[in-house]
Design a protein around this motif. Sequence first.
Motif, PDB file in Angstrom:
ATOM      1  N   HIS A 113       0.831  -1.203   0.000  1.00 48.41           N
ATOM      2  CA  HIS A 113       0.000   0.000   0.000  1.00 48.41           C
ATOM      3  C   HIS A 113       0.861   1.246   0.000  1.00 48.41           C
ATOM      4  O   HIS A 113       1.962   1.279   0.557  1.00 48.41           O
ATOM      5  CB  HIS A 113      -0.955   0.008   1.197  1.00 48.41           C
ATOM      6  N   CYS A 117      -3.404   2.282   5.068  1.00 48.79           N
ATOM      7  CA  CYS A 117      -4.651   1.589   4.749  1.00 48.79           C
ATOM      8  C   CYS A 117      -5.241   1.117   6.072  1.00 48.79           C
ATOM      9  O   CYS A 117      -4.714   1.431   7.137  1.00 48.79           O
ATOM     10  CB  CYS A 117      -4.385   0.419   3.802  1.00 48.79           C
ATOM     11  N   TRP A 169      -4.760   3.844  -1.067  1.00 46.99           N
ATOM     12  CA  TRP A 169      -6.132   3.815  -0.553  1.00 46.99           C
ATOM     13  C   TRP A 169      -6.730   5.227  -0.600  1.00 46.99           C
ATOM     14  O   TRP A 169      -7.904   5.394  -0.847  1.00 46.99           O
ATOM     15  CB  TRP A 169      -6.148   3.286   0.870  1.00 46.99           C
ATOM     16  N   SER A 170      -5.880   6.210  -0.358  1.00 46.21           N
ATOM     17  CA  SER A 170      -6.355   7.591  -0.380  1.00 46.21           C
ATOM     18  C   SER A 170      -5.171   8.542  -0.483  1.00 46.21           C
ATOM     19  O   SER A 170      -4.085   8.264   0.049  1.00 46.21           O
ATOM     20  CB  SER A 170      -7.143   7.915   0.898  1.00 46.21           C
ATOM     21  N   GLU A 218      -6.138   3.012  -7.863  1.00 46.00           N
ATOM     22  CA  GLU A 218      -6.831   3.325  -6.615  1.00 46.00           C
ATOM     23  C   GLU A 218      -7.477   2.062  -6.065  1.00 46.00           C
ATOM     24  O   GLU A 218      -8.202   1.369  -6.782  1.00 46.00           O
ATOM     25  CB  GLU A 218      -7.912   4.387  -6.860  1.00 46.00           C
ATOM     26  N   ASN A 219      -7.205   1.765  -4.815  1.00 46.08           N
ATOM     27  CA  ASN A 219      -7.884   0.641  -4.177  1.00 46.08           C
ATOM     28  C   ASN A 219      -9.363   0.973  -3.993  1.00 46.08           C
ATOM     29  O   ASN A 219      -9.711   1.982  -3.391  1.00 46.08           O
ATOM     30  CB  ASN A 219      -7.262   0.347  -2.809  1.00 46.08           C
ATOM     31  N   GLU A 229      -9.650   4.325   4.958  1.00 48.73           N
ATOM     32  CA  GLU A 229      -9.125   5.160   3.883  1.00 48.73           C
ATOM     33  C   GLU A 229      -9.728   4.776   2.533  1.00 48.73           C
ATOM     34  O   GLU A 229      -9.745   3.607   2.146  1.00 48.73           O
ATOM     35  CB  GLU A 229      -7.603   5.028   3.772  1.00 48.73           C
ATOM     36  N   SER A 230     -10.221   5.780   1.829  1.00 46.29           N
ATOM     37  CA  SER A 230     -10.774   5.547   0.497  1.00 46.29           C
ATOM     38  C   SER A 230     -10.802   6.861  -0.271  1.00 46.29           C
ATOM     39  O   SER A 230     -10.736   7.953   0.314  1.00 46.29           O
ATOM     40  CB  SER A 230     -12.185   4.952   0.585  1.00 46.29           C
TER      41      SER A 230
END
Length: 500
Positions: A113, A117, A169-170, A218-219, A229-230
């Motif tokens: 990551h 995350c 994740w972000s 992007e996850n 996290e997003s």
Amino acid sequence: MRLLSIHSICLFLMLMSCNDTKTSGKIRMEVSIYETSAKGNKLTEVTEFQKVDSLVTLKLNPEISFQTITGFGGAFTESSAYLLNKLSKANRKLILNAYFSKEGARYSLTRTHMNSCDFSLSNYSYTPVENDKFLEYFTIEEDKDDLIPMIKDALLASEDGFKIFASPWSAAPWMKDNNSWVGGKLLPKYYDTWALFFSKYLDAYKAEGIDIWGFTVENEPHGNGNNWESMHFTPKEMTDFVQFYLGPKLEADGYGDKVILGYDQNRAGLKEWVDEMYRDEASSKYFHGTAIHWYESTYDYFPEALQYAHKKAPNKYLIETEGCVDSEVPHWQDDAWYWKKEATDWGWDWASEEEKYLHPKYAPVNRYARDIIGCLNNWVDGWVDWNMVLDRQGGPNWFENWCVAPVIVDPDADEVYFTPIFYTMAHFSKYIRPGAKVIALENSDERLMATAVQNPDESIAVVLFNEFETPKSISLLLYDKITEFTIEAQAIQTIVIPKK
């Protein structure tokens, strides 16, 4: 299992003796068979079999081949790396060798990551200074205590090496329209900055002696229920970002060879994403493939969606980049649980009523074996598990989103538990090597899952999964050669046929 009479046993032994050279006009084929089973085998080589009534015929045809395998493996997370650092040096080495050495599972494709995350100890970013548009203060210092040492030691353990792709994740909250770690979108004024972020990451990891093979953009761009996290993208927003910002930036900075995988979420949404990603030649140029997760259902592997994605971009990667038994606290030193239909997933409690059928109670081993074989039989070329190591709670996880990993540890007692999931993964990662080709296999029994590949060294690996409580006799044919054996009830087998 029906017990054979003395007469039947004598007849069977006589026939086997006759088949030392030929069986029904075919030459007896020498193979090695490895089994993991509910009865206790753990990637154990088996050589003795009891014949049963249920007969399955499998016919291999290496002249018909499909996708080329990229690899199998798991993810380097801060949580896993932190736990390894809490173990004794001996157990740390034991785990890394089990995953990466030639004697172990030989993981060949891995993920990590970028920024934090949910399987981090806290929220953190490589861009801690607000409004740092040119990322003058970019730093991977947070990764240097745990994550980077784990990756470096894994590289030392691996004789063959492995690919690493990274996923954010972000972005840091200051780059987003909601100024939060959770949800929201990247502000358009920071598109250039976010593309630079990927290039800076490559520079920083290269300086640590770690080569990053590629990225997912992007996850989970749909988000994750506003939990951890997003950062949200529509298919068009992600495609535009890759086509006009990320792809050109990596190319300009000398990283044009790095793989970019789009989407990176559940399979049910594949069609709208691949239609947009590969909308024309200009957008397709920078996408090297599509990344998928299994959380839409860990029972249904969505073959139609996988087939559609392949047909849309037949020369691109199609990689399963994350899967795990989620919403479960791992069972400690209890192999039987991993074979029983006791485990649930997030959807057992939270899915809509019309989608509950996608989330039944289902054995953890079954989830993995069924999904990986189903993926391989539908054009997927890589399969990556989530955390490699978690503790007895299923963490650490700052959001307390507990999950199961193939290896569970008790750092306080310095104890390690290799769950049956570990051995299930190894059935694929150890014997199916990067560059292998999935080959045609004719299977007479739809209740036995089966897949086959031919490796670069010309050996053939066949993986079988019998999830039911009745053993099956197998007749495996390759041209004029044959071998006969039995797969136990609730068992996964890998059959290795050496180069001719």
